[in-house]
Write an enzyme that holds these catalytic residues in place. Sequence first.
Site, PDB file in Angstrom:
ATOM      1  N   CYS A  13     -20.293   2.381  23.842  1.00 32.32           N
ATOM      2  CA  CYS A  13     -20.134   1.184  24.677  1.00 32.32           C
ATOM      3  C   CYS A  13     -18.720   1.087  25.243  1.00 32.32           C
ATOM      4  O   CYS A  13     -17.977   0.148  24.946  1.00 32.32           O
ATOM      5  CB  CYS A  13     -20.470  -0.049  23.856  1.00 32.32           C
ATOM      6  SG  CYS A  13     -22.171   0.007  23.327  1.00 32.32           S
ATOM      7  N   ARG A  27      -4.755  25.041  17.490  1.00 33.58           N
ATOM      8  CA  ARG A  27      -5.687  25.111  18.618  1.00 33.58           C
ATOM      9  C   ARG A  27      -6.011  26.546  19.044  1.00 33.58           C
ATOM     10  O   ARG A  27      -7.169  26.878  19.309  1.00 33.58           O
ATOM     11  CB  ARG A  27      -5.029  24.380  19.796  1.00 33.58           C
ATOM     12  CG  ARG A  27      -5.848  24.244  21.036  1.00 33.58           C
ATOM     13  CD  ARG A  27      -4.963  23.717  22.188  1.00 33.58           C
ATOM     14  NE  ARG A  27      -4.087  22.671  21.755  1.00 33.58           N
ATOM     15  CZ  ARG A  27      -4.333  21.375  21.848  1.00 33.58           C
ATOM     16  NH1 ARG A  27      -5.450  20.976  22.400  1.00 33.58           N
ATOM     17  NH2 ARG A  27      -3.463  20.490  21.418  1.00 33.58           N
TER      18      ARG A  27
HETATM   19  C1  PLP Z   1       4.184  20.056  13.391  1.00 33.22           C
HETATM   20  C2  PLP Z   1       3.002  20.662  14.070  1.00 33.22           C
HETATM   21  N1  PLP Z   1       2.774  21.973  13.911  1.00 33.22           N
HETATM   22  C3  PLP Z   1       1.713  22.573  14.499  1.00 33.22           C
HETATM   23  C4  PLP Z   1       0.835  21.858  15.283  1.00 33.22           C
HETATM   24  C5  PLP Z   1      -0.331  22.575  15.893  1.00 33.22           C
HETATM   25  O1  PLP Z   1      -0.355  22.509  17.272  1.00 33.22           O
HETATM   26  P1  PLP Z   1      -1.457  23.345  18.080  1.00 33.22           P
HETATM   27  O2  PLP Z   1      -2.772  23.038  17.453  1.00 33.22           O
HETATM   28  O3  PLP Z   1      -1.353  22.829  19.466  1.00 33.22           O
HETATM   29  O4  PLP Z   1      -1.096  24.791  17.948  1.00 33.22           O
HETATM   30  C6  PLP Z   1       1.051  20.495  15.486  1.00 33.22           C
HETATM   31  C7  PLP Z   1       0.134  19.718  16.338  1.00 33.22           C
HETATM   32  O5  PLP Z   1       0.272  18.565  16.609  1.00 33.22           O
HETATM   33  C8  PLP Z   1       2.168  19.869  14.848  1.00 33.22           C
HETATM   34  O6  PLP Z   1       2.397  18.569  14.998  1.00 33.22           O
END
Ligand code: PLP
Length: 485
Positions: free
Chosen positions: A400, A320
């Site tokens: 919907c 993210r």
């Molecule tokens: C094992 C693992 N690593 C990394 C991430 C990445 O998380 P983020 O996108 O919140 O940094 C996730 C997200 O679900 C995850 O499950």
Amino acid sequence: MTANPLAPDWLRQPGVSGEPDANALATTVWPRNAVRAASGEITLAAASATALAAEFGTPLYVVDEQDARDRAAELKAAFDAAFAAVGSHATVYYAGKAFLSTEIARWVTVAGLNIDVCSGGELAVALAAGVDPARLGFHGNNKSLAEIDRGVEVGVGAIVLDSVVEVERVAAVAARHGRVQAVRLRINSGVHASTHEFLATAHEDQKFGVPLADAPDVVAAIRSHPSLRFLGLHSHIGSQIFESAGFAEAAGRLLMVHAGLLAGGEVPELNLGGGFGIAYTSADEVTPIATIAQELARVVAAECAALGIPVPAIAVEPGRAIIGPSTVTLYEIGTVKDVVVSVVSTGSTTSTAVRKYVSVDGGMSDNIRAALYQADYSVRLANRSSDAAPALIRLAGKHCESGDIVVRADYLPGDVEPGDLAAVPATGAYCWSLASNYNYLGRPAVVAVKDGAARVIVRRETEADLLSRDAGIPGAAAPDQKATA
Ligand SMILES: Cc1ncc(COP(=O)(O)O)c(C=O)c1O
């Protein structure tokens, strides 16, 4: 203007107490190269939002390419510097689940990152992008045998083992291929962080990993297989985390076990997962990544010193924080209606207030996060600015479902009307990757913008795409239902 009683407490009223007006783009939320031009419209990396919508249609994901590339490079630089300062080094994996396409895979690997995949499909995208398999980590709590086989065969750099069952499975597959497969062990650390708070319990009730207390036995099992090479422990404590305290707690717990494991052999690294938070609205205050990296390095170094062990190499795997802020979704507004809502205030007096429902040509099929996680987003008019008094709006989709909401609450100029363009920022992570065909809407295109130029990196799904798997259409090819990975 008096506050609308339907507005959530966190939402600041535009133009009141020094707040910017309802046309302003909060720099923490918008891609770095997004500006409101003198004409009033929004430009993204010098590409006009109106022109993008006209050329590529809406809904449209628009990725600020330089922003995404820069965030990847900055994150890597922050962890490199923080862990070099404590005599170690860091590897950053981009978590492909946030949003993976071949183009994104190339951007992040050029920036020096590795990539995490968690399915055969994500692995296929990374390989199609030409990523060196040695730079891939392979996750998942239930990888199929075919997925494990493919991962081992192509030579992925590491497989994250999630259970005792997987130890045996991966060992057998690697032995069959005559390979020594590097593996990490995912730990359920009992630490769970969510947004502004974290919980630390002895046991966490969730599906991922093995309990910390079982780690010595499971690692002994890993080490008993000549076809496996143990790299270290792995923990991912959650997502959209703003504070380093949860990571620090997890690191402390894992390092205690890590120290014990050193008696039985090498433990070259420790993986602390992803989860660094981003701003979705101007109310979100994000800790800079460099601060989190330094804090983690400080905690890890201090724990290692207390345990009398060398600082291991650290791996992190954010998704993210790299791709989320780089992207804006453009929608065309189709309908606007004022809905009068009863408001019960203290003393149980009832009054009414108006919420403007602004409906767009996408919705939960291109952004499920509000419906799934009650996530908050913000929105701005993209085709023009306006001095009209701001109105509290809810940006709804066209599906919907009454829960089909993209932005639960924000203010837009009160003269918002059908035909206007709406832009929702911070939609780079977990929007495209969680997109669906609900109500047979085709998934939107993804366009990368840079220096005023725009190019499609994922094309829009057409009606023909939507019908292509329906075996009941006269003349359709006979279904081929052989199982694949
Ligand atoms: C094992 C693992 N690593 C990394 C991430 C990445 O998380 P983020 O996108 O919140 O940094 C996730 C997200 O679900 C995850 O499950």
